[in-house]
Design a protein around this motif. Structure first.
Motif, PDB file in Angstrom:
ATOM      1  N   HIS A  69      43.130   0.715 103.481  1.00 40.54           N
ATOM      2  CA  HIS A  69      43.573   1.870 102.709  1.00 40.54           C
ATOM      3  C   HIS A  69      44.995   1.723 102.185  1.00 40.54           C
ATOM      4  O   HIS A  69      45.329   2.298 101.149  1.00 40.54           O
ATOM      5  CB  HIS A  69      43.484   3.139 103.567  1.00 40.54           C
ATOM      6  CG  HIS A  69      42.096   3.500 103.971  1.00 40.54           C
ATOM      7  ND1 HIS A  69      41.331   4.436 103.302  1.00 40.54           N
ATOM      8  CD2 HIS A  69      41.309   3.047 104.988  1.00 40.54           C
ATOM      9  CE1 HIS A  69      40.151   4.552 103.877  1.00 40.54           C
ATOM     10  NE2 HIS A  69      40.105   3.728 104.912  1.00 40.54           N
ATOM     11  N   TRP A  84      43.600   0.961 109.422  1.00 43.72           N
ATOM     12  CA  TRP A  84      43.902   1.612 108.158  1.00 43.72           C
ATOM     13  C   TRP A  84      44.319   0.609 107.070  1.00 43.72           C
ATOM     14  O   TRP A  84      44.640   1.003 105.954  1.00 43.72           O
ATOM     15  CB  TRP A  84      45.045   2.608 108.360  1.00 43.72           C
ATOM     16  CG  TRP A  84      46.218   1.976 109.067  1.00 43.72           C
ATOM     17  CD1 TRP A  84      47.294   1.359 108.508  1.00 43.72           C
ATOM     18  CD2 TRP A  84      46.385   1.865 110.486  1.00 43.72           C
ATOM     19  NE1 TRP A  84      48.135   0.869 109.471  1.00 43.72           N
ATOM     20  CE2 TRP A  84      47.599   1.167 110.704  1.00 43.72           C
ATOM     21  CE3 TRP A  84      45.643   2.287 111.593  1.00 43.72           C
ATOM     22  CZ2 TRP A  84      48.079   0.875 111.980  1.00 43.72           C
ATOM     23  CZ3 TRP A  84      46.119   1.999 112.854  1.00 43.72           C
ATOM     24  CH2 TRP A  84      47.326   1.305 113.050  1.00 43.72           C
ATOM     25  N   TYR A 122      40.261   7.390 107.854  1.00 41.78           N
ATOM     26  CA  TYR A 122      39.994   6.402 108.902  1.00 41.78           C
ATOM     27  C   TYR A 122      40.300   6.950 110.296  1.00 41.78           C
ATOM     28  O   TYR A 122      40.401   6.186 111.255  1.00 41.78           O
ATOM     29  CB  TYR A 122      40.850   5.159 108.646  1.00 41.78           C
ATOM     30  CG  TYR A 122      42.276   5.493 108.246  1.00 41.78           C
ATOM     31  CD1 TYR A 122      43.234   5.838 109.203  1.00 41.78           C
ATOM     32  CD2 TYR A 122      42.660   5.490 106.914  1.00 41.78           C
ATOM     33  CE1 TYR A 122      44.529   6.169 108.854  1.00 41.78           C
ATOM     34  CE2 TYR A 122      43.971   5.817 106.545  1.00 41.78           C
ATOM     35  CZ  TYR A 122      44.892   6.152 107.510  1.00 41.78           C
ATOM     36  OH  TYR A 122      46.169   6.482 107.155  1.00 41.78           O
TER      37      TYR A 122
END
Length: 297
Positions: free
Chosen positions: A243, A240, A90
């Motif tokens: 993730h 992020w 990312y």
């Protein structure tokens, strides 16, 4: 070394919170300047410096429930990625979403006025960071004198295990332990309070831990608000989040995983490469050094 850690850990589990002695002293001129800044803005600025694979996001969510606090999710991350060159899936998204200039982040966000809450300026602003994001030779760290700083730590064997299973590699820098100790040393050098919270204690006895933390920060503790929240993400989540935050988004409060969290820390190293196990043992002195300032028991 492990036997020494085990004795220290048992001592920490049984002790009462100790009175803090590392109060800000500084020069008379600096004291007046900081007192004027705090009394004028009426904002408590809190930096949470964390290891990875801790409950830092949950702690950010907790502070977001206060009703007087705006929160920021790793505002120095883009700065860190740009300077370090570290690759992440990312990376480009973060670099576009955040200011890449760390000193502008400090000036405009960390020392800014925060997002309004119900039309009112916040009394508390909470900044979640990974400790390695403080790149000393690229950032003016004078802001540490003007803010409160909390260090969140987890037993390194658990950090090494969790990080390796997520990323398939891990080193001492990834754990942020050297960075946490450097921040601790800098705070002592400038006569600022050192506040360390153990991740395990935060999860196991969150009410008592948060009460101690708020007392150290000289802000009110709101147990009816700070101990629970709705499942799902928050608008402040970083780019992020998809993730890393999947498990956090399923929770509605601080959750102590299960009885296995209390197993022998050495068991977490089973199945890891020998080189990583060796590095994990080398990290223990950093952890022990930080525990001396633990306020979460």
């Amino acid at each position: 070394m492990f036997a020494n850690w085990l004795r220290l850990s048992q001592k920490n589990l049984n002790r009462e919170p100790k009175k803090r002695t590392h109060l800000f002293l500084g020069t008379e001129h600096t004291q007046k300047r900081l007192l004027h800044s705090r009394s004028g803005s009426k904002i408590a600025r809190i930096n949470l410096w964390s290891s990875p694979r801790c409950s830092s996001t949950s702690l950010m969510y907790s502070f977001a429930q206060r009703g007087d606090c705006s929160v920021y999710d790793e505002p120095l991350y883009a700065f860190y990625l740009k300077v370090s060159g570290e690759d992440r899936p990312y990376r480009d998204e973060v670099l576009k979403a955040q200011d890449n200039d760390g000193n502008k982040v400090v000036s405009n966000i960390i020392m800014g006025n925060g997002e309004k809450i119900n039309g009112k300026n916040p009394k508390v602003i909470f900044f979640k960071h990974m400790a390695k994001q403080l790149i000393w030779d690229k950032l003016d760290t004078e802001f540490l004198r003007h803010t409160d700083n909390v260090l969140l730590v987890r037993h390194p064997f658990k950090v090494f295990s969790s990080y390796y299973r997520a990323m398939k590699s891990v080193n001492l820098h990834d754990t942020c332990l050297p960075d946490l100790c450097r921040i601790k040393n800098e705070l002592l050098k400038i006569n600022r309070k050192v506040i360390v919270v153990q991740n395990e204690t935060l999860l196991k006895i969150p009410e008592r831990t948060l009460e101690s933390l708020c007392r150290e920060l000289s802000i009110p503790f709101y147990p009816e608000r700070m101990l629970s929240w709705e499942a799902g993400g928050r608008p402040e989540d970083g780019a992020w989040a998809s993730h890393w935050y999947e498990s956090t988004h399923k929770k509605t409060g601080f959750v102590y995983p299960d009885i296995h969290e209390d197993k022998d820390p050495r068991d977490y190293l089973q199945g890891l490469p020998d080189t990583i196990v060796s590095t994990a043992y080398e990290s223990l002195p950093y952890y022990e050094e930080l525990l001396e300032y633990d306020v979460s028991n």
